[in-house]
Enzyme design. Structure first.
Site, mmCIF file in Angstrom:
data_model
loop_
_atom_site.group_PDB
_atom_site.id
_atom_site.type_symbol
_atom_site.label_atom_id
_atom_site.label_comp_id
_atom_site.label_asym_id
_atom_site.label_seq_id
_atom_site.Cartn_x
_atom_site.Cartn_y
_atom_site.Cartn_z
ATOM 1 N N LEU A 354 0.837 -1.203 0.000
ATOM 2 C CA LEU A 354 0.000 0.000 0.000
ATOM 3 C C LEU A 354 0.866 1.244 0.000
ATOM 4 C CD1 LEU A 354 -2.576 -1.039 2.715
ATOM 5 C CD2 LEU A 354 -3.097 -0.610 0.328
ATOM 6 N N GLY A 355 2.049 1.116 0.551
ATOM 7 C CA GLY A 355 2.912 2.278 0.604
ATOM 8 C C GLY A 355 3.976 2.090 1.659
ATOM 9 N N GLY A 357 5.146 3.505 5.112
ATOM 10 C CA GLY A 357 4.816 4.342 6.258
ATOM 11 C C GLY A 357 6.090 4.904 6.846
ATOM 12 N N GLY A 358 5.923 5.689 7.879
ATOM 13 C CA GLY A 358 7.080 6.294 8.506
ATOM 14 C C GLY A 358 8.081 5.262 8.991
ATOM 15 N N PHE A 359 7.623 4.096 9.341
ATOM 16 C CA PHE A 359 8.528 3.145 9.966
ATOM 17 C C PHE A 359 8.626 1.808 9.249
ATOM 18 C CE2 PHE A 359 6.937 6.033 13.164
ATOM 19 C CZ PHE A 359 8.129 6.549 13.648
ATOM 20 N N LYS A 361 7.239 -0.793 5.584
ATOM 21 C CA LYS A 361 6.324 -1.017 4.475
ATOM 22 C C LYS A 361 4.937 -1.425 4.989
ATOM 23 C CE LYS A 361 9.747 -2.563 1.148
ATOM 24 N NZ LYS A 361 10.206 -3.680 0.325
ATOM 25 N N LYS A 377 1.595 -3.592 8.768
ATOM 26 C CA LYS A 377 2.795 -2.762 8.707
ATOM 27 C C LYS A 377 3.977 -3.579 9.191
ATOM 28 C CE LYS A 377 3.884 1.661 9.328
ATOM 29 N NZ LYS A 377 3.439 2.961 9.705
ATOM 30 N N ASP A 482 3.935 12.180 15.975
ATOM 31 C CA ASP A 482 4.231 12.295 14.543
ATOM 32 C C ASP A 482 2.943 12.580 13.767
ATOM 33 O OD1 ASP A 482 5.786 12.438 12.307
ATOM 34 O OD2 ASP A 482 6.031 10.270 12.064
#
Ligand code: NAG
Ligand code: NAG
Ligand code: NAG
Ligand code: NAG
Ligand code: NAG
Ligand code: NAG
Length: 703
Positions: A354-355, A357-359, A361, A377, A482
């Protein structure tokens, strides 16, 4: 009779003959239930009658719903006068939680116009309603809840209460689970632990003439003289002529088995109390009887052979198994099997990505057995220490529940990977609706999706209430750390939901306090945070201010391609505000289609939250009040650009002071600043201004 009355009468008869007539039988008694096959109750969802005669509504698995209804509708209204009849019920239940002190979520006695509560949600919705119909007068739902989780969203008083719910899960009245004991020395209130696993009897009595509802509980067979809840309520607008009666239970991230042992119901009378000793009892936890197994030398030998085989098999298996260490046992939220998650995501195929993320995949997945879509995640982490602290925290994070938070469903750890399982948010992250992602802007000509003004303000209000929940309404203060557009996700109804809460902390923990690192994204970082490294609720408020301006203006907090004076969004907005031209800053893509009053409040609150001095910022409670209230006169006067505050901080334009080269890089990366750059410990790869590549390559930031 007049001809008109005659035809009305005839029509009434016709209608009666068209619809199934309600059960003649207006009372029943169950001491134990018949296993499936008999038509004693209509069961659906997870509910199941055990061979012992106990009805189990849910097991200890997560996010289950169990319903059990009396199969025939009952007549609740007097057929001549139409007034609501009195009714009375007594039932015996037990709640056995997965973890001794953490129930999930509860059980309720329901009177509903349908026994098919499809579309209802588990967890805090108790299998009764869903987010869109909660509180709607058209529900015609009456329930008495025995709730074992405190949901602030619905104003629950604690995690062990009885409540009366009308068309909603916000109880009209509730009380701590207890009963009045009339002893020799007077009356005292004795607490009852709903999730003790012991059988509890409950009585619900409604007097149709007095319009009085009484609810009573007790661990005994006899009914206490004084009810726990005595509530004056007219049920006639809620109950229709014929209604179904039954029970609903649900589990969430935390789960309990919900059992029902007996049930008496009587219309227009008083239901008889159940004799708890005559009811089927719950199976006792199995006792190991090893002596029997080892009784003869022959069986000892057999056991030995079998054990060695098992040991060998386990030895082989463990090499590939999920690692479960002792400290991971007894943590609250649901632990998923690695193999299940692997299957759900097609083996973490890039196609399911999906993308970033900050931390880590983020993958889309579908759990087997219609348990729905999830987002997984994958957080990579080398430090076992940090991970251990974090998993301990999952227990508490997993209990956070708010309709504007992305719900953490569970987790799994495997080697250095931590897999966090969240609800799937079908509309992805907010940033992709505000502006085109950096990369795709050059690659494609597709216009970014846009949000209307009502959608924008709805998202901001939602996120604000989630932050208020994290800051003030949970039993300890949770800092998000965040907040940014890419961490705000949109569900299928375009509700804004905050994701990634608490995760930043994982990267902040150092081996000792002096190595605390600042994690956040430039443009959202409060000035004091970069100096002291100490995150506070004020830092979250600052970041939320940046988010408000971003949503109103449709621009990033720091836009490198803009004119120099427009580069820092908040400075530019201040300037326009001071000139009295605040409406210039509103996203031109709205083409003027916005509510001026709401937009002005949003801009002003955005600026108030962005003040450099933490003490000049409002609290989230104030922010929520301003945004929800929609009354400009409620807001305090906002004095001109806060240049003076920067001086007070000794900061002199902190944002502009970055050398331009690193500043450019910094725009789209995680900024990490540590007081001791030299001894970075396990976090060294995060300790300097190094680009975290995923943040700049894509902004489709699911979670
Ligand atoms: C439950 O089902 C059994 C078997 O069909 C029947 O004998 C019994 O009367 C039923 N009980 C109630 C309360 O309907
Ligand atoms: C309905 O109301 C009438 C008049 O008050 C009363 O005589 C009758 O007993 C009631 N019926 C029931 C089932 O309560
Ligand atoms: C909520 O529940 C109602 C009634 O059960 C149903 O019609 C509706 O579709 C549900 N909404 C969602 C979003 O599931
Ligand atoms: C209540 O539900 C009805 C029918 O589902 C719907 O038309 C109405 O808009 C809802 N009202 C509110 C306030 O959500
Ligand atoms: C019960 O609560 C609902 C929703 O909060 C409200 O609409 C209703 O008026 C309340 N009813 C009573 C009798 O207090
Ligand atoms: C409810 O409780 C009150 C107070 O104890 C009592 O006077 C009343 O009769 C009760 N009503 C019902 C329907 O049990």
């Amino acid at each position: 009779m007049s001809p008109v009355a005659n035809s009305v009468w005839a029509l009434g008869l016709l209608l009666l003959s068209l619809f199934p007539s309600p059960s003649r039988q207006q009372q029943f008694s169950f001491t134990g239930f018949q296993a499936s096959g008999h038509n004693n109750l209509s069961l659906n969802g997870a509910s199941h009658v055990q061979p012992t005669g106990i009805l189990r509504l849910t097991t200890e698995a997560s996010r289950l719903i169990g319903h059990a209804f009396y199969p025939e509708p009952l007549l609740f209204a007097n057929s001549t006068t139409g007034s609501i009849l009195s009714f009375s019920t007594a039932f015996a239940f037990a709640i056995v939680p997965e973890y001794p002190k953490l129930g999930g979520h509860g059980l309720s006695f329901v009177v509903s116009r349908t026994k098919d509560l499809r579309g209802a949600l588990p967890s805090q919705y108790l299998g009764l309603l869903n987010a869109s119909d909660v509180g709607n007068l058209t529900n015609h739902l009456f329930a008495v809840e025995f709730d074992t989780v405190q949901d602030f969203e619905f104003g629950d008083i604690n995690d062990n209460h009885v409540g009366v719910d009308i068309n909603s899960l916000v109880s009209n009245t509730s009380a701590v689970a207890s009963y009045y004991d009339h002893g020799e020395y007077g009356t005292r209130l004795v607490d009852v632990n709903l999730k003790s696993g012991d059988t509890i009897q409950a009585w619900v009595d409604y007097d149709g003439a007095d319009k009085m509802l009484n609810v009573t509980i007790s661990p005994f067979s006899t009914k206490p003289q004084t009810p726990l809840i005595s509530f004056h309520v007219d049920l006639s607008p809620i109950l229709e002529n014929t209604m179904y009666v039954g029970f609903s239970a649900s589990t969430g991230l935390l789960a309990s088995s919900h059992y029902l042992m007996g049930w008496n119901f009587k219309m227009n009378g008083v239901a008889q109390s159940l004799d708890l000793s005559s009811l089927p009892s719950l199976p006792q936890p199995k006792k190991k009887n090893t002596t029997l197994i080892l009784a003869t030398s022959f069986s000892t030998f057999v056991v030995f052979v079998v054990m060695s085989a098992i040991a060998g098999y386990l030895f082989y298996k463990i090499k590939n198994a999920d690692v479960i260490e002792l400290w991971e046992m007894g943590c609250g939220p649901h632990r998923f099997c690695y193999s299940d998650l692997k299957r759900a995501t097609n083996g973490f195929k890039d196609r399911e990505l999906l993308g970033f993320g900050g931390f880590g995949k983020v993958y889309k997945g579908v759990l087997r057995g219609s348990r729905g879509e999830i987002a997984v995640k994958r957080v990579s982490h080398e430090s076992r220490q940090g991970l251990r602290e974090f998993v301990a925290e999952i227990a508490s994070i997993g209990r956070l529940r708010h309709r504007n938070l992305v719900q953490l469903l569970g987790w799994c750890r495997r080697r250095g990977d931590l897999l966090l399982v969240y609800e799937y948010m079908s509309n992805g992250s907010l940033d992709k609706f505000l502006y085109a992602p950096e990369v795709t802007r050059t690659q494609t000509t597709s216009r970014p999706l846009s949000l209307s003004w009502p959608q924008r303000i709805h998202v901001l209000r939602g996120v604000a209430s989630a932050l208020l929940y994290l800051h003030e309404e949970w039993d300890h203060v949770v800092l998000h750390r965040d907040i940014k557009a890419s961490n705000v996700l949109l569900d299928s109804d375009f509700n804004g939901r905050l994701g990634d809460f608490g995760l930043a902390k994982l990267y902040e923990h150092g081996a000792n306090p002096s190595t605390t690192r600042v994690v956040g994204t430039l443009g959202y970082l409060a000035p004091e945070l970069t100096r002291t490294g100490r995150a506070t609720t004020g830092c979250d408020v600052f970041a939320f201010g940046a988010l408000i301006l971003e949503v109103v203006c449709g621009r990033r907090p720091i836009e490198l391609n803009a004119e120099p004076e427009e580069m820092v969004l908040v400075d530019w907005v201040w300037e326009r505000w001071a000139q009295g031209n605040w409406s210039d800053v509103v996203d031109p893509r709205l083409e003027g289609g916005f509510d001026r009053g709401e937009a002005q409040i949003a801009v002003q609150v955005g600026l108030m939250c962005s003040r450099p001095l933490a003490i000049s910022r409002p609290t989230m409670r104030e922010v929520v009040r301003y945004l929800e209230g929609g009354d400009l006169s409620e807001l305090p006067e906002l004095a001109g650009p806060p240049a003076g505050e920067y001086e007070q901080l000794g900061f002199d334009d902190f944002v502009h002071s970055y050398p331009s080269s690193s500043f450019e890089k910094a725009n789209s990366m995680q900024l990490t600043v540590g007081p001791d750059e030299a001894s970075a410990g396990p976090f060294e790869h995060y300790s300097s201004l190094s680009p975290v590549s995923h943040a700049s390559t894509s902004s489709i930031n699911q979670l």
